[in-house]
Design a protein around this motif. Structure first.
Motif, short mmCIF file in Angstrom:
data_model
loop_
_atom_site.label_atom_id
_atom_site.label_comp_id
_atom_site.label_asym_id
_atom_site.label_seq_id
_atom_site.Cartn_x
_atom_site.Cartn_y
_atom_site.Cartn_z
N LEU A 238 1.31 -1.25 0.10
CA LEU A 238 0.09 0.42 0.19
C LEU A 238 0.61 1.48 0.11
O LEU A 238 0.72 2.61 -0.71
CB LEU A 238 -0.93 0.31 0.79
CG LEU A 238 -2.27 1.15 0.67
CD1 LEU A 238 -3.28 0.20 0.01
CD2 LEU A 238 -2.80 0.14 2.12
N GLY A 239 1.75 1.47 1.05
CA GLY A 239 3.01 2.46 0.63
C GLY A 239 3.51 2.21 -0.57
O GLY A 239 3.65 3.15 -0.76
N GLY A 242 0.96 4.18 -2.65
CA GLY A 242 0.54 5.47 -2.59
C GLY A 242 1.94 6.34 -3.27
O GLY A 242 1.48 7.48 -3.66
N VAL A 279 -2.42 7.05 3.05
CA VAL A 279 -1.52 5.46 3.59
C VAL A 279 -0.79 5.21 4.57
O VAL A 279 -1.00 4.57 5.68
CB VAL A 279 -0.96 6.00 2.20
CG1 VAL A 279 0.63 4.71 2.18
CG2 VAL A 279 -1.46 5.38 0.83
N GLN A 280 -0.45 6.33 4.92
CA GLN A 280 0.80 6.81 6.21
C GLN A 280 -0.09 6.23 7.65
O GLN A 280 0.07 5.35 8.29
CB GLN A 280 1.52 8.27 6.30
CG GLN A 280 2.57 8.41 5.25
CD GLN A 280 3.34 9.43 5.56
OE1 GLN A 280 2.17 10.76 6.54
NE2 GLN A 280 4.43 10.12 5.29
N CYS A 283 -0.61 2.46 7.30
CA CYS A 283 0.64 1.99 8.00
C CYS A 283 1.20 1.85 8.70
O CYS A 283 1.53 1.00 9.64
CB CYS A 283 2.16 1.70 6.48
SG CYS A 283 1.37 2.05 5.63
#
Ligand code: UDP
Ligand code: MG
Length: 329
Positions: A238-239, A242, A279-280, A283
């Motif tokens: 995902l990171g 992103g 996103v951050q 995570c």
């Protein structure tokens, strides 16, 4: 003070179940007595704040095989079962909810299957969950599927915490250092020979469910993070995704700048800020799950404290039970 190890220990986590306990004894005692083998019924009072402790003491006077272990504070369903497993002395141990949703009449069959079939674990599998709410059934189904995919272990979809285990299995579980373990997935993951017995899940006999949505969510998170680092990898992907999106946005912003159309940049700014932020956060949240587990593990703090044991087993200074004799052997 301690007698020979009973054939069967029936471990029952109990949290504020004053209404249900007399009904439980009424149904459980004939079943247990019919086993024609020495047994103990080990109730783990999970820091109840109602009259549970008093009711248990009263019931114990009339039922010598009833044993009460009281935890200092509410430690949760799974921890209460763990406390029961750590203090049970039987050659076989069955775990059972106090609310009679799992009919005790199935116990003799479980024991028979274990003794005859040389199975180390006998799962109680619910054939009919019509008494559970549609939400509970649906969420359970999705959840088990997820765990199966993530962990590769084959937990029976409709097996809860009603199961019988051999002494070897219980010792193996007791030796696990893992905190916040979810037994219904830990036990199948051990991979011991198993069998199953089906039963019909009944309505709670009295009182209300002690499993609010928050507790269910906690159980789900513990199950997932306890079995798999896949969510961590998911966070990484995902990171990356992103990051790619952010690069695209950057290119777009630069092009717009060179074309001299920078003023209406409000949309892209918002997209970038919210997208990357989301996103951050996600995570960090997932990482936090694992850090939390490591933290709990490093602290080495027991997930429960025993305050009292009616069988008179010695308590250590911390109030934890000394290791059972069977485990020292
Ligand atoms: N329980 C416990 N500690 C808790 C919550 C529940 O020991 O913090 C016990 C409760 O007394 C019952 C069993 O765990 O014997 C299952 O709880 P409940 O029936 O409320 O859950 P549900 O069947 O609604 O999922
Ligand atoms: Mg219940």
């Amino acid at each position: 003070m301690r007698s020979v190890a009973p054939e069967l220990s029936i471990v029952i986590p109990v949290y504020n179940e004053e209404d249900v306990l007399p009904l439980l004894v009424q149904r459980l005692r004939p079943v247990a007595d019919s086993l024609k083998a020495p047994y103990e019924v080990l109730t783990v009072d999970d820091g109840s704040t109602d009259l549970t402790a008093a009711v248990l003491e009263r019931l114990r006077r009339e039922w010598p095989q009833l044993r009460v272990v009281r935890l200092r504070a509410n430690a949760g369903h799974q921890a209460a079962i763990s406390a029961g497993l750590a203090t049970a002395r039987g050659r076989y141990v069955v775990t059972l909810d106090a609310d009679l949703q799992d009919p005790p009449e199935v116990i003799p069959e479980m024991l028979h299957v274990a003794q005859q079939g040389n199975a180390d674990v006998v799962y109680g599998v619910r054939t009919d969950r019509s008494t559970d709410s549609a939400f509970k059934r649906l969420s359970a189904r999705a959840f088990y599927r997820l765990i199966r995919v993530l962990s590769g272990t084959h937990a029976e979809v409709d097996a809860g915490d009603y199961r019988l285990m051999s002494r070897a299995t219980v010792d193996a579980i007791n030796a696990l250092p893992e905190h916040n373990r979810v037994l219904r997935f830990v036990v199948p993951a051990l991979g011991f020979p198993s069998a199953s017995v089906s039963y019909r899940r009944e309505e709670r006999a009295a009182g209300r469910s002690k499993y609010p949505l928050a507790a269910m969510l906690r159980l789900s998170l513990d199950s997932v993070t306890g079995f798999s680092t896949a969510p961590l990898r998911f966070a990484t992907w995902l990171g990356l995704l992103g990051g790619v999106a952010a690069l695209g946005l950057l290119a777009y912003a630069l092009v717009e700048m060179f074309l001299g159309r920078t003023l209406p940049g409000w949309t892209s700014t918002v997209v970038a800020v919210t997208g990357v932020g989301a996103v951050q956060l996600l995570c960090v949240g997932i990482l936090g799950e694992y850090v939390g587990r490591m933290y709990a593990h490093l602290q080495g703090r027991p997930s429960y404290f025993v305050a009292y044991d009616s069988s008179g087993a010695p308590l250590t200074a911390e109030g934890e039970l000394a290791p059972a004799e069977s485990r020292q052997a």
